[in-house]
Design an enzyme around this catalytic site. Structure first.
Site, mmCIF file in Angstrom:
data_model
loop_
_atom_site.group_PDB
_atom_site.id
_atom_site.type_symbol
_atom_site.label_atom_id
_atom_site.label_comp_id
_atom_site.label_asym_id
_atom_site.label_seq_id
_atom_site.Cartn_x
_atom_site.Cartn_y
_atom_site.Cartn_z
ATOM 1 N N ASN A 28 4.231 -5.721 -6.814
ATOM 2 C CA ASN A 28 5.119 -6.749 -6.251
ATOM 3 C C ASN A 28 6.291 -6.916 -7.218
ATOM 4 O OD1 ASN A 28 4.532 -8.958 -8.224
ATOM 5 N ND2 ASN A 28 2.473 -8.678 -7.372
ATOM 6 N N VAL A 37 -4.261 -1.919 -4.914
ATOM 7 C CA VAL A 37 -4.128 -0.783 -5.828
ATOM 8 C C VAL A 37 -3.512 -1.237 -7.155
ATOM 9 C CG1 VAL A 37 -1.871 0.025 -4.949
ATOM 10 C CG2 VAL A 37 -3.501 1.652 -5.899
ATOM 11 N N ASP A 38 -2.659 -2.229 -7.103
ATOM 12 C CA ASP A 38 -2.036 -2.796 -8.313
ATOM 13 C C ASP A 38 -3.118 -3.325 -9.265
ATOM 14 O OD1 ASP A 38 -0.089 -3.759 -10.004
ATOM 15 O OD2 ASP A 38 0.599 -5.363 -8.673
ATOM 16 N N SER A 121 2.699 -0.451 0.809
ATOM 17 C CA SER A 121 2.958 -1.527 1.792
ATOM 18 C C SER A 121 1.933 -1.647 2.921
ATOM 19 C CB SER A 121 4.362 -1.414 2.424
ATOM 20 O OG SER A 121 5.363 -1.843 1.526
HETATM 21 N N1 AR6 Z 1 -6.468 3.858 -4.872
HETATM 22 C C1 AR6 Z 1 -5.712 4.234 -3.818
HETATM 23 N N2 AR6 Z 1 -5.338 3.395 -2.836
HETATM 24 C C2 AR6 Z 1 -5.760 2.114 -2.935
HETATM 25 C C3 AR6 Z 1 -6.557 1.626 -4.000
HETATM 26 C C4 AR6 Z 1 -6.910 2.575 -5.009
HETATM 27 N N3 AR6 Z 1 -7.655 2.222 -6.055
HETATM 28 N N4 AR6 Z 1 -6.805 0.307 -3.766
HETATM 29 C C5 AR6 Z 1 -6.208 -0.031 -2.618
HETATM 30 N N5 AR6 Z 1 -5.586 1.057 -2.094
HETATM 31 P P1 AR6 Z 1 -2.062 -2.771 -1.353
HETATM 32 P P2 AR6 Z 1 0.754 -3.287 -0.610
HETATM 33 C C6 AR6 Z 1 -4.788 1.200 -0.864
HETATM 34 O O1 AR6 Z 1 -2.492 -4.034 -0.717
HETATM 35 O O2 AR6 Z 1 0.401 -3.383 0.814
HETATM 36 C C7 AR6 Z 1 -0.814 -6.286 -4.514
HETATM 37 O O3 AR6 Z 1 -1.404 -7.541 -4.714
HETATM 38 C C8 AR6 Z 1 -4.970 0.164 0.221
HETATM 39 O O4 AR6 Z 1 -6.143 0.455 0.981
HETATM 40 O O5 AR6 Z 1 -2.638 -2.405 -2.680
HETATM 41 O O6 AR6 Z 1 1.949 -2.471 -1.016
HETATM 42 C C9 AR6 Z 1 0.531 -6.162 -5.207
HETATM 43 O O7 AR6 Z 1 0.565 -6.884 -6.425
HETATM 44 C C10 AR6 Z 1 -3.696 0.389 1.030
HETATM 45 O O8 AR6 Z 1 -3.834 1.517 1.883
HETATM 46 O O9 AR6 Z 1 -0.432 -2.734 -1.558
HETATM 47 C C11 AR6 Z 1 1.471 -6.744 -4.203
HETATM 48 O O10 AR6 Z 1 1.511 -8.153 -4.281
HETATM 49 C C12 AR6 Z 1 -2.662 0.745 -0.038
HETATM 50 O O11 AR6 Z 1 -3.427 1.061 -1.212
HETATM 51 C C13 AR6 Z 1 0.872 -6.332 -2.883
HETATM 52 O O12 AR6 Z 1 -0.517 -6.135 -3.140
HETATM 53 C C14 AR6 Z 1 -1.684 -0.354 -0.361
HETATM 54 O O13 AR6 Z 1 -2.330 -1.614 -0.304
HETATM 55 C C15 AR6 Z 1 1.445 -5.028 -2.403
HETATM 56 O O14 AR6 Z 1 0.940 -4.765 -1.124
#
Ligand code: AR6
Length: 174
Positions: A28, A37-38, A121
């Site tokens: 973010n 993932v973050d 996203s």
């Molecule tokens: N490895 C690969 N992909 C992953 C992992 C992992 N370990 N964990 C989750 N995903 P998101 P966004 C996938 O929510 O939508 C955070 O709080 C997940 O299943 O991580 O860009 C940040 O700080 C999905 O397909 O990111 C921001 O505030 C993808 O990663 C916000 O979330 C992205 O999901 C960003 O939201």
């Protein structure tokens, strides 16, 4: 050109485990950590990652900034900020493409030849998954055609459904 599609792979994996030069973080704009993932990347890299992130003064949506990978197998973490989906009328598609492009630009800056992306996203930020996969694949393909310096680009999908969407998007590309 021998590059392009041949160097792209789609896998189902936890991106924090990958032995690549750089992994991309779907962060973010504070760059101070979060869930998804973050959170996983910060946990795996250790607290030094947050220390370095604090010095970056955040990152606008669509842009990207790079840190070291610390305890991760990857040497670099490229932090990008994808758009929050608000229905598509707020430039979300272009901002998502920019997040991919600017991450690849960062990879070039640090001479990373292998890069892994999560599905930016498509989690907390609610971007529709199929359209996001098409934008991700199309943008990365176009970029590597224009900048043939990469050895591998991996779409590290967290579910088989997401991997399938990326594979289909790749198959649709000429
Ligand atoms: N490895 C690969 N992909 C992953 C992992 C992992 N370990 N964990 C989750 N995903 P998101 P966004 C996938 O929510 O939508 C955070 O709080 C997940 O299943 O991580 O860009 C940040 O700080 C999905 O397909 O990111 C921001 O505030 C993808 O990663 C916000 O979330 C992205 O999901 C960003 O939201």
């Amino acid at each position: 050109m021998s590059q392009t599609k041949d160097i792209i792979s789609v896998i189902t994996a936890d991106i924090t485990t990958l032995q690549v030069d750089a992994i991309v973080n779907a962060a973010n704009s504070s760059l101070l950590g979060g869930g998804g993932v973050d959170g996983a990347i910060h946990r795996a890299a250790g607290p030094q990652l947050l220390e370095e992130c604090r010095k970056l003064n955040g990152c606008p949506t669509g842009q990207a900034k790079t840190t070291k990978g610390y305890k991760l197998p990857a040497k670099w973490v490229i932090h990008t900020v994808g758009p929050v989906w608000h229905g598509g009328g707020q430039n979300e598609r272009e901002l998502l493409a920019a997040a991919y492009r600017n991450s690849m630009e960062q990879a070039i800056q640090v001479e990373a030849r292998t890069v892994a992306f999560p599905a930016i996203s498509t989690g907390v930020y609610r971007f529709p998954k199929e359209e996001a996969a098409k934008i991700a694949v199309g943008t990365v393909l176009e970029f590597i055609e224009q900048h043939p310096v990469f050895d591998g680009v991996v779409f590290a999908c967290f579910s088989e459904e997401s991997a399938q969407l990326h594979r289909s998007a790749l198959a649709e590309q000429a």
